[in-house]
Design a protein around this motif. Structure first.
Motif, PDB file in Angstrom:
ATOM      1  N   GLU A  34       0.827  -1.206   0.000  1.00  0.00           N
ATOM      2  CA  GLU A  34       0.000   0.000   0.000  1.00  0.00           C
ATOM      3  C   GLU A  34       0.863   1.258   0.000  1.00  0.00           C
ATOM      4  O   GLU A  34       0.585   2.208  -0.740  1.00  0.00           O
ATOM      5  CB  GLU A  34      -0.937   0.001   1.210  1.00  0.00           C
ATOM      6  N   ILE A  35       1.919   1.267   0.803  1.00  0.00           N
ATOM      7  CA  ILE A  35       2.818   2.422   0.849  1.00  0.00           C
ATOM      8  C   ILE A  35       3.517   2.597  -0.494  1.00  0.00           C
ATOM      9  O   ILE A  35       3.642   3.715  -1.004  1.00  0.00           O
ATOM     10  CB  ILE A  35       3.843   2.264   1.989  1.00  0.00           C
ATOM     11  N   SER A  36       3.955   1.481  -1.082  1.00  0.00           N
ATOM     12  CA  SER A  36       4.620   1.540  -2.382  1.00  0.00           C
ATOM     13  C   SER A  36       3.693   2.095  -3.454  1.00  0.00           C
ATOM     14  O   SER A  36       4.097   2.913  -4.289  1.00  0.00           O
ATOM     15  CB  SER A  36       5.104   0.142  -2.774  1.00  0.00           C
ATOM     16  N   GLU A  37       2.427   1.671  -3.420  1.00  0.00           N
ATOM     17  CA  GLU A  37       1.449   2.164  -4.392  1.00  0.00           C
ATOM     18  C   GLU A  37       1.244   3.669  -4.241  1.00  0.00           C
ATOM     19  O   GLU A  37       1.190   4.401  -5.231  1.00  0.00           O
ATOM     20  CB  GLU A  37       0.125   1.433  -4.211  1.00  0.00           C
ATOM     21  N   ILE A  38       1.163   4.145  -3.020  1.00  0.00           N
ATOM     22  CA  ILE A  38       0.996   5.577  -2.770  1.00  0.00           C
ATOM     23  C   ILE A  38       2.204   6.347  -3.286  1.00  0.00           C
ATOM     24  O   ILE A  38       2.065   7.388  -3.940  1.00  0.00           O
ATOM     25  CB  ILE A  38       0.781   5.842  -1.264  1.00  0.00           C
ATOM     26  N   MET A  39       3.405   5.829  -3.037  1.00  0.00           N
ATOM     27  CA  MET A  39       4.616   6.506  -3.488  1.00  0.00           C
ATOM     28  C   MET A  39       4.685   6.560  -5.017  1.00  0.00           C
ATOM     29  O   MET A  39       5.068   7.583  -5.591  1.00  0.00           O
ATOM     30  CB  MET A  39       5.847   5.819  -2.903  1.00  0.00           C
ATOM     31  N   ILE A  40       4.296   5.482  -5.674  1.00  0.00           N
ATOM     32  CA  ILE A  40       4.305   5.466  -7.137  1.00  0.00           C
ATOM     33  C   ILE A  40       3.283   6.457  -7.680  1.00  0.00           C
ATOM     34  O   ILE A  40       3.551   7.168  -8.642  1.00  0.00           O
ATOM     35  CB  ILE A  40       4.059   4.038  -7.668  1.00  0.00           C
ATOM     36  N   ARG A  41       2.108   6.538  -7.064  1.00  0.00           N
ATOM     37  CA  ARG A  41       1.099   7.502  -7.506  1.00  0.00           C
ATOM     38  C   ARG A  41       1.592   8.936  -7.369  1.00  0.00           C
ATOM     39  O   ARG A  41       1.378   9.772  -8.246  1.00  0.00           O
ATOM     40  CB  ARG A  41      -0.192   7.324  -6.710  1.00  0.00           C
ATOM     41  N   ILE A  42       2.261   9.219  -6.264  1.00  0.00           N
ATOM     42  CA  ILE A  42       2.798  10.566  -6.049  1.00  0.00           C
ATOM     43  C   ILE A  42       3.848  10.882  -7.112  1.00  0.00           C
ATOM     44  O   ILE A  42       3.850  11.973  -7.690  1.00  0.00           O
ATOM     45  CB  ILE A  42       3.398  10.700  -4.626  1.00  0.00           C
ATOM     46  N   TYR A  77       4.101   9.579 -10.080  1.00  0.00           N
ATOM     47  CA  TYR A  77       3.420   9.705 -11.367  1.00  0.00           C
ATOM     48  C   TYR A  77       2.748  11.070 -11.488  1.00  0.00           C
ATOM     49  O   TYR A  77       2.859  11.748 -12.494  1.00  0.00           O
ATOM     50  CB  TYR A  77       2.402   8.583 -11.535  1.00  0.00           C
ATOM     51  N   GLU A  78       2.053  11.489 -10.425  1.00  0.00           N
ATOM     52  CA  GLU A  78       1.353  12.776 -10.439  1.00  0.00           C
ATOM     53  C   GLU A  78       2.323  13.950 -10.546  1.00  0.00           C
ATOM     54  O   GLU A  78       1.981  14.992 -11.093  1.00  0.00           O
ATOM     55  CB  GLU A  78       0.483  12.924  -9.195  1.00  0.00           C
ATOM     56  N   ASN A  79       3.537  13.785 -10.042  1.00  0.00           N
ATOM     57  CA  ASN A  79       4.540  14.843 -10.111  1.00  0.00           C
ATOM     58  C   ASN A  79       5.359  14.779 -11.390  1.00  0.00           C
ATOM     59  O   ASN A  79       6.299  15.556 -11.563  1.00  0.00           O
ATOM     60  CB  ASN A  79       5.468  14.789  -8.904  1.00  0.00           C
ATOM     61  N   MET A 124       7.314  12.351 -12.403  1.00  0.00           N
ATOM     62  CA  MET A 124       8.587  11.641 -12.260  1.00  0.00           C
ATOM     63  C   MET A 124       8.590  10.326 -13.036  1.00  0.00           C
ATOM     64  O   MET A 124       9.635   9.843 -13.426  1.00  0.00           O
ATOM     65  CB  MET A 124       8.872  11.353 -10.781  1.00  0.00           C
ATOM     66  N   LEU A 125       7.420   9.734 -13.229  1.00  0.00           N
ATOM     67  CA  LEU A 125       7.302   8.461 -13.938  1.00  0.00           C
ATOM     68  C   LEU A 125       6.553   8.670 -15.245  1.00  0.00           C
ATOM     69  O   LEU A 125       5.607   9.445 -15.308  1.00  0.00           O
ATOM     70  CB  LEU A 125       6.546   7.433 -13.093  1.00  0.00           C
ATOM     71  N   PRO A 126       6.959   7.955 -16.283  1.00  0.00           N
ATOM     72  CA  PRO A 126       6.228   8.058 -17.551  1.00  0.00           C
ATOM     73  C   PRO A 126       4.901   7.314 -17.477  1.00  0.00           C
ATOM     74  O   PRO A 126       4.693   6.487 -16.594  1.00  0.00           O
ATOM     75  CB  PRO A 126       7.172   7.381 -18.544  1.00  0.00           C
ATOM     76  N   GLU A 127       3.999   7.625 -18.417  1.00  0.00           N
ATOM     77  CA  GLU A 127       2.730   6.903 -18.487  1.00  0.00           C
ATOM     78  C   GLU A 127       3.007   5.532 -19.059  1.00  0.00           C
ATOM     79  O   GLU A 127       3.255   5.374 -20.241  1.00  0.00           O
ATOM     80  CB  GLU A 127       1.734   7.644 -19.375  1.00  0.00           C
ATOM     81  N   ASP A 128       3.008   4.535 -18.216  1.00  0.00           N
ATOM     82  CA  ASP A 128       3.331   3.182 -18.639  1.00  0.00           C
ATOM     83  C   ASP A 128       2.652   2.205 -17.694  1.00  0.00           C
ATOM     84  O   ASP A 128       2.694   2.381 -16.479  1.00  0.00           O
ATOM     85  CB  ASP A 128       4.850   2.979 -18.609  1.00  0.00           C
ATOM     86  N   ALA A 129       2.065   1.170 -18.259  1.00  0.00           N
ATOM     87  CA  ALA A 129       1.360   0.175 -17.443  1.00  0.00           C
ATOM     88  C   ALA A 129       2.323  -0.560 -16.509  1.00  0.00           C
ATOM     89  O   ALA A 129       1.917  -1.087 -15.479  1.00  0.00           O
ATOM     90  CB  ALA A 129       0.630  -0.818 -18.331  1.00  0.00           C
ATOM     91  N   ASN A 130       3.611  -0.590 -16.834  1.00  0.00           N
ATOM     92  CA  ASN A 130       4.582  -1.292 -15.994  1.00  0.00           C
ATOM     93  C   ASN A 130       4.761  -0.629 -14.634  1.00  0.00           C
ATOM     94  O   ASN A 130       5.225  -1.256 -13.692  1.00  0.00           O
ATOM     95  CB  ASN A 130       5.944  -1.366 -16.702  1.00  0.00           C
ATOM     96  N   PHE A 131       4.443   0.648 -14.554  1.00  0.00           N
ATOM     97  CA  PHE A 131       4.611   1.360 -13.288  1.00  0.00           C
ATOM     98  C   PHE A 131       3.336   1.385 -12.462  1.00  0.00           C
ATOM     99  O   PHE A 131       3.309   1.983 -11.420  1.00  0.00           O
ATOM    100  CB  PHE A 131       5.072   2.788 -13.556  1.00  0.00           C
ATOM    101  N   THR A 132       2.283   0.742 -12.920  1.00  0.00           N
ATOM    102  CA  THR A 132       1.011   0.751 -12.220  1.00  0.00           C
ATOM    103  C   THR A 132       0.858  -0.531 -11.415  1.00  0.00           C
ATOM    104  O   THR A 132       0.931  -1.613 -11.960  1.00  0.00           O
ATOM    105  CB  THR A 132      -0.168   0.886 -13.210  1.00  0.00           C
ATOM    106  N   LEU A 133       0.657  -0.378 -10.114  1.00  0.00           N
ATOM    107  CA  LEU A 133       0.401  -1.533  -9.267  1.00  0.00           C
ATOM    108  C   LEU A 133      -1.088  -1.818  -9.261  1.00  0.00           C
ATOM    109  O   LEU A 133      -1.902  -0.912  -9.109  1.00  0.00           O
ATOM    110  CB  LEU A 133       0.856  -1.275  -7.850  1.00  0.00           C
ATOM    111  N   THR A 134      -1.447  -3.050  -9.457  1.00  0.00           N
ATOM    112  CA  THR A 134      -2.854  -3.429  -9.417  1.00  0.00           C
ATOM    113  C   THR A 134      -3.042  -4.503  -8.363  1.00  0.00           C
ATOM    114  O   THR A 134      -2.142  -5.286  -8.092  1.00  0.00           O
ATOM    115  CB  THR A 134      -3.332  -3.959 -10.777  1.00  0.00           C
ATOM    116  N   LYS A 135      -4.213  -4.509  -7.779  1.00  0.00           N
ATOM    117  CA  LYS A 135      -4.505  -5.493  -6.732  1.00  0.00           C
ATOM    118  C   LYS A 135      -5.052  -6.751  -7.341  1.00  0.00           C
ATOM    119  O   LYS A 135      -5.667  -6.796  -8.334  1.00  0.00           O
ATOM    120  CB  LYS A 135      -5.498  -4.909  -5.741  1.00  0.00           C
TER     121      LYS A 135
END
Length: 61
Positions: free
Chosen positions: A36-44, A46-48, A50-61
Motif C-alpha cells: 500500500e505504501i509503495s502504491e501511494i509513493m508510485i502515484r505521487i 506519477y502525479e509529479n 517523475m514516472l512516464p505513463e506506462d502500465a509497468n509502473f502501475t500496481l494493481t490489486k
C-alpha cells in the motif's frame, strides 16, 4: 469538550514507536502495508511527472 495540546516527542522516539508497531504485525499484514505504501509513493511520483505513463509502473490489486 476541552481542546488538548499534546507535546510532540522527539523524532527518534516517534520513529522507534512506529517501528515497534510495524514489527508487531504478522508477515501478511507487513507485506500488505508495504504494498500500500509503495502504491501511494508510485502515484505521487506519477502525479509529479517523475514516472512516464506506462502500465509497468502501475500496481494493481
Amino acid at each position: 469538550m476541552k481542546k488538548r495540546i499534546e507535546i510532540s516527542k522527539g523524532f527518534e522516539e516517534e520513529q522507534a514507536i512506529t517501528e515497534k508497531a510495524f514489527l508487531k504485525l504478522n508477515s501478511d499484514e507487513r507485506t500488505k502495508l508495504c504494498c500500500e505504501i509503495s502504491e501511494i509513493m508510485i502515484r505521487i511520483q506519477y502525479e509529479n511527472g517523475m514516472l512516464p505513463e506506462d502500465a509497468n509502473f502501475t500496481l494493481t490489486k
